[in-house]
Design an enzyme around this catalytic site. Sequence first.
Site, PDB file in Angstrom:
ATOM      1  CD  GLU A 182      -7.543  -8.040  -2.878  1.00 26.09           C
ATOM      2  OE1 GLU A 182      -8.409  -7.297  -2.429  1.00 26.09           O
ATOM      3  OE2 GLU A 182      -6.337  -7.736  -2.891  1.00 26.09           O
ATOM      4  CB  SER A 232      -0.881  -0.017   1.250  1.00 23.00           C
ATOM      5  OG  SER A 232      -1.328   1.295   1.539  1.00 23.00           O
TER       6      SER A 232
END
Length: 497
Positions: A326, A313
């Site tokens: 994902e 991130s």
Amino acid sequence: MNATSSNPNNPKQDKSSAVSDSSMNTSPADKSSTSVGQQMWGGRFSEATDSFVAAFTASVGFDQRFARHDIEGSIAHATMLKECQILSEEDVATIIDGLKQVLAEIEAGEFNWSVTLEDVHMNVESRLTDIVGAVGKKLHTGRSRNDQVATDIRLWLREETDNIIALLIRLQRGLLGLAEQHTDTIMPGFTHLQTAQPVSFGHHVMAWFEMLHRDTERLIDARRRINQMPLGSAALAGTTFPIDRTITAELLGFEGICQNSLDAVSDRDFAIEFTAAASILMMHLSRMSEEIILWMSAQFNFVQIPDRFCTGSSIMPQKKNPDVPELVRGKAARVFGQLTTLLTLMKNQPLAYNKDNQEDKEPLFDCVDTLTGSLLAFADMLPNIVPNKDSMREATMKGYATATDLADYLVRRGVAFRDAHEVVGNAVALGIKEGVDLSDLSLAQLQSFSDAIGEDVFDYLTLEGSLAARDHLGGTAPNQVLQAVARARTRIDALEA
Ligand code: ARG
């Protein structure tokens, strides 16, 4: 018209995919560009196609992906025309040489794709005629773009299906290696995502294997119906020339010949069937993705996947996000969407070919690309999952996963199952109150619920005992999982043989 410029709407395109002439931003009123003579069917027309309409109806921007298969089909068709003495040997030799040159130009990225020529079929044929002269115009004898395009899709999809099956088998083999290493790695098995009974990680991985194995079989089965030849059906009714379809079918490696010309040029059920199999497969990949995503969370902490499948991130330094699973979970949605697109496209179409069918290509391409990419990622990622054995064990201990084993123990000692269920429920309630596992309760505590309980009960309350007890085909006992892996290897070998 500038025959060499590339499409300004798509600055990213490479040389080989550049499409010249009209573009979609030409308005319907702008009739400047297309000449009647350039169109291959211009004979009965008194004015040129509107340049917007030419761009709007063209498929060359995407169907150039079939170029190699289109040329392969044309070479087989020309060879058949020669064998049947419909065209002379000399003409066919010239045509085939020319087609090979066209292919070389396309592969070298030196081909000028023209939107005025609508699709890959007419682009190739027109260039052939440029190269070999008028004899090139004989190639289309006894053929139509309707049977040609149906043949191209099948040749292309057959090849893509083979790639996908090979990737699936690679992934399956990777799973077998992983399962084999973890027949003793204990984790909670879940129902309702609540801890249910202990299983091995190897057993869980073998469940994934079985899901994928049915997908592989479905694709192998779909391939048989993909691999049928429409060529020879011509526009819709067949041709007046004395063709021999068995020659073309053999040259192109088709397993069979489409038996009805109207059906052959019009149905796309083989593509729908492929996309349906792809959807089921993506549904499976999305379920595996979901598990990996959950398991990678701090709350589960069951597995790690290599860093190369994750991203960080930009703001939270501690993060390692499971991007690949994902994204694969998300991409399943696209494939389901393409299945709906193709079904809706075919719904209500009267026989035979309709221009609607030009819309079959992009959904199918997207489906193949999405599936291929997802499988490539999974074939590398899944075999490299590393389970955190301690966390898995700890989680299994927490969930009273051996409660059923205690009930089964009581049943073997003559207690009716419903009564045993009640006894164990009481024991679990005590465990929860004291904050301990069933195996941590004392013998006296356990016996307070039932005098059928003996000292040997603790053998059944251990996780290892629980696993080992499920010792039959399909069960989680380590030796059963090892045998399942061995049988699975034989099944995969049989598919590849
Ligand atoms: N580009 C067309 C397609 O993709 C090829 C067949 C066109 N046939 C026709 N009669 N317009 O379906």
